[in-house]
Design a protein around this motif. Sequence first.
Motif, PDB file in Angstrom:
ATOM      1  N   LYS A 193      -8.310   2.543  -0.555  1.00  0.00           N
ATOM      2  CA  LYS A 193      -7.845   3.865  -0.151  1.00  0.00           C
ATOM      3  C   LYS A 193      -7.955   4.049   1.358  1.00  0.00           C
ATOM      4  O   LYS A 193      -7.040   4.582   2.000  1.00  0.00           O
ATOM      5  CB  LYS A 193      -8.659   4.932  -0.867  1.00  0.00           C
ATOM      6  CG  LYS A 193      -8.216   6.355  -0.553  1.00  0.00           C
ATOM      7  CD  LYS A 193      -9.046   7.375  -1.312  1.00  0.00           C
ATOM      8  CE  LYS A 193      -8.614   8.796  -0.957  1.00  0.00           C
ATOM      9  NZ  LYS A 193      -9.437   9.812  -1.684  1.00  0.00           N
ATOM     10  N   GLU A 240     -12.135   0.273  -4.722  1.00  0.00           N
ATOM     11  CA  GLU A 240     -11.110   1.297  -4.567  1.00  0.00           C
ATOM     12  C   GLU A 240     -11.269   2.077  -3.266  1.00  0.00           C
ATOM     13  O   GLU A 240     -10.280   2.447  -2.628  1.00  0.00           O
ATOM     14  CB  GLU A 240     -11.166   2.261  -5.756  1.00  0.00           C
ATOM     15  CG  GLU A 240     -10.112   3.358  -5.724  1.00  0.00           C
ATOM     16  CD  GLU A 240      -8.686   2.818  -5.857  1.00  0.00           C
ATOM     17  OE1 GLU A 240      -7.755   3.512  -5.392  1.00  0.00           O
ATOM     18  OE2 GLU A 240      -8.505   1.709  -6.415  1.00  0.00           O
ATOM     19  N   GLU A 243      -4.967   4.728   4.175  1.00  0.00           N
ATOM     20  CA  GLU A 243      -5.024   5.848   5.119  1.00  0.00           C
ATOM     21  C   GLU A 243      -4.878   5.377   6.564  1.00  0.00           C
ATOM     22  O   GLU A 243      -4.343   6.100   7.411  1.00  0.00           O
ATOM     23  CB  GLU A 243      -6.341   6.599   4.940  1.00  0.00           C
ATOM     24  CG  GLU A 243      -6.425   7.362   3.621  1.00  0.00           C
ATOM     25  CD  GLU A 243      -7.815   7.921   3.354  1.00  0.00           C
ATOM     26  OE1 GLU A 243      -8.749   7.550   4.107  1.00  0.00           O
ATOM     27  OE2 GLU A 243      -7.961   8.711   2.406  1.00  0.00           O
ATOM     28  N   CYS A 275       0.819  -1.220   0.000  1.00  0.00           N
ATOM     29  CA  CYS A 275       0.000   0.000   0.000  1.00  0.00           C
ATOM     30  C   CYS A 275       0.850   1.267   0.000  1.00  0.00           C
ATOM     31  O   CYS A 275       0.422   2.306  -0.503  1.00  0.00           O
ATOM     32  CB  CYS A 275      -0.931   0.003   1.207  1.00  0.00           C
ATOM     33  SG  CYS A 275      -2.163  -1.323   1.193  1.00  0.00           S
TER      34      CYS A 275
END
Length: 398
Positions: free
Chosen positions: A361, A357, A365, A166
């Motif tokens: 994401k 997605e 984070e 990631c």
Amino acid sequence: MVDEPRAGQGQDPLGNRLLVVDDEPSIGRLVRKIAEGIGFEVLLTEDPIVFAKTAREWRPSVIILDLKIPGTDGIELLRGLAADNCAAHIVLTSVIDDKVLEAAQQLGRDRGLNMGALLHKPIRIDILERLLRALKPVPKTLLADDLGEGIAAGQLFLEYQPKLDCRLGRITGVEALVRWRHPVHGIVRPDQFVALAEESDLIRSLTDWVIVEATKQAAAWQAERLGLVVAINMSAKDIEDLALPDRLHHHCRHAGIEPNAIILELTETSAMREAVQMMDVLTRLRLKGFRLSIDDFGTGYSSLVQLQKLPFSEIKIDGSFVMQMMHSASCRVVVEIIIELARRLELKSVAEAVEDEATLKSLAEMGCDMAQGYHLSRPIAAEQIAGFVRKYGSGGAR
């Protein structure tokens, strides 16, 4: 009332029987169409009394149960199934609050029922089809007779699911997933035959076959300068074998790769069985350079003390939490806690079953290290991996 089987259908000798209780005819028709295309015999009903009688007498292998049925509710139906010792795989579906769905699922487990995934309405066809294919049973007696022959005859093969770093935004690993190309039943998934290998003492042969094939492939990818780390699933029975570390090290030497190119994945439940034996085998594996991952983390009742003691390299977050984290606050909290736990224990965190997605994401984070799932790629053949890795690195696979 309950629908009758379609013309030409009889009692399925393989037990591929699906019972659906839902008061929305359109939902029933959708499920029937998908399920019959996969090979299930399907019965539909919206009557709770008929449902209970059918579940008891017809013995379905899978039940899809809407929690909100006129005249009763899903909790009462689950209570009745538990009283009848129902062995079916139960999938709950509804439009109600996620927290209620999750509570009903846990209640079913506490009553001893075989509770599976949750299906949120409106039901997505691709998720429904994937779920039903995974739940389609295979006759165990036949598989037990055929498995040894299948290993010897070269009927097994591996597919590989890419794993994304990631932080780097590129593919740095894969998970090796064994498949069985059965001459009668077609492609058989590992969750349908690994237990048989354990019961019939074929697990060492199966594990050795997977290790040999995966290490050879890892060496080939190293020669292509792909630098991929290969994850391999291990059975609880494997970790009871004191000779395992030496045997795996031998396979790596024979393939010409270092053990640190391999991650061995153990389920949370298997990793917590015999603490002293586990410590012996797992510590020797780490001493020889293998990495260790605790798989499906969050679904068992393991001791955090044991997690701290055993020499794992990474924690793999169970996909049931990852798949629901964008619409379930409690699942999101569980994912966040596991990522933070891994960070504090200086372990890598890996999220599986990443489906979109937005989830990917959000995981990035949160500080999740690695991710895998259908949003990135389905498991694919070894010869497709190099092209996928290079295409993803150039932005073409996103």
